[in-house]
Enzyme design. Structure first.
Site, PDB file in Angstrom:
ATOM      1  N   ASP A 187      27.776  10.897  14.109  1.00 36.13           N
ATOM      2  CA  ASP A 187      27.717  10.725  15.563  1.00 36.13           C
ATOM      3  C   ASP A 187      28.225   9.329  15.932  1.00 36.13           C
ATOM      4  OD1 ASP A 187      26.495  13.179  15.692  1.00 36.13           O
ATOM      5  OD2 ASP A 187      24.463  12.348  15.745  1.00 36.13           O
TER       6      ASP A 187
HETATM    7  N1  URA Z   1      22.576  13.860  11.570  1.00 32.37           N
HETATM    8  C1  URA Z   1      22.627  13.414  12.839  1.00 32.37           C
HETATM    9  O1  URA Z   1      21.776  13.758  13.655  1.00 32.37           O
HETATM   10  N2  URA Z   1      23.626  12.580  13.174  1.00 32.37           N
HETATM   11  C2  URA Z   1      24.566  12.147  12.306  1.00 32.37           C
HETATM   12  O2  URA Z   1      25.445  11.373  12.674  1.00 32.37           O
HETATM   13  C3  URA Z   1      24.499  12.627  10.988  1.00 32.37           C
HETATM   14  C4  URA Z   1      23.489  13.474  10.643  1.00 32.37           C
END
Ligand code: URA
Length: 231
Positions: free
Chosen positions: A101
């Protein structure tokens, strides 16, 4: 392969640029100056430009320490893409072997080898990923067991695969998961009524984020790291 195609592939040059290089008389094959792009070269040929050997690039395997604020895609109307952190040619051929993310930091793997990345991202292979997680609220005593049992996420038919939780402090944990559903870690903690304040990926399979890298820096994977994915 034709010499002009070799120069394009190896140097990331256009056909026009390759022709110009050849005309300059600075390109040689096995010690003989060649000005024609039609000359054939093989993987045994020694192609030199300005007396330096040019290697035909193989597939690329990169580890990047993704900082916050960068997205793992080629384009984004709002945020920077993590590709701007790379100084590479033929960027359009590279892709992420699993995304993070925009607000997550840590290890991302980037390659132009689709089979290799499929081995990491395909649910069939259950590749392990370890995250360091900072939480808004203290963990409960039953968290580790609930992660082990699998957690039901909103809008998912099946519970998550068993995951391992290592409690570091009451609001900091290390979590290892074996799949990669959308926002998985955040959704797992949300399902337990908690909130992820910050998230950092430390490991994918046997590949660990290099301690020498600062956020935004990258390096090529070692032969051993590349091969570890096929184990
Ligand atoms: N899980 C998440 O919620 N975000 C990420 O970036 C990676 C794994």
């Amino acid at each position: 392969m034709r010499l002009d195609k070799f120069l394009c592939d190896a140097l990331g040059a256009t056909r026009k640029e390759a022709t110009k290089l050849l005309k300059s008389g600075e390109v040689s094959v096995d010690g003989i100056v060649q000005k024609s792009g039609a000359v054939k070269v093989t993987d045994k040929s020694c192609v030199e430009w300005q007396d330096r050997e040019i290697a035909m690039p193989g597939p690329r395997y990169i580890m990047l320490y993704k900082p916050e604020g960068f997205v793992c895609s080629h384009e984004d109307g709002f945020n920077h893409t993590a590709f701007v952190l790379l100084d590479e040619v033929k960027m359009e051929e590279l892709h992420f072997a699993g995304r993070l993310d925009v607000d997550t930091t840590g290890l991302v793997l980037i390659t132009d080898d689709g089979k290799w990345s499929h081995r990491i991202t395909s649910p069939k292979h259950k590749c392990e990923k370890t995250y360091y997680v900072w939480l808004a609220d203290p963990v409960n005593d039953d968290y580790a067991e609930r992660f082990k049992q699998g957690i039901e996420l909103r809008n998912e038919r099946e519970a998550t695969l068993p995951a391992e939780l290592d409690i570091i402090t009451e609001k900091e944990v290390r979590l290892t998961i074996h799949e990669g559903k959308y926002h998985q870690v955040k959704r797992m903690f949300a399902a337990l009524g908690n909130k992820v304040e910050a998230l950092h990926r430390e490991r994918i399979g046997d590949i660990i984020l290099d301690e020498e890298l600062e956020p935004g820096e990258y390096r090529y994977l070692t032969e051993e790291e590349i091969a570890s994915v096929w184990k």
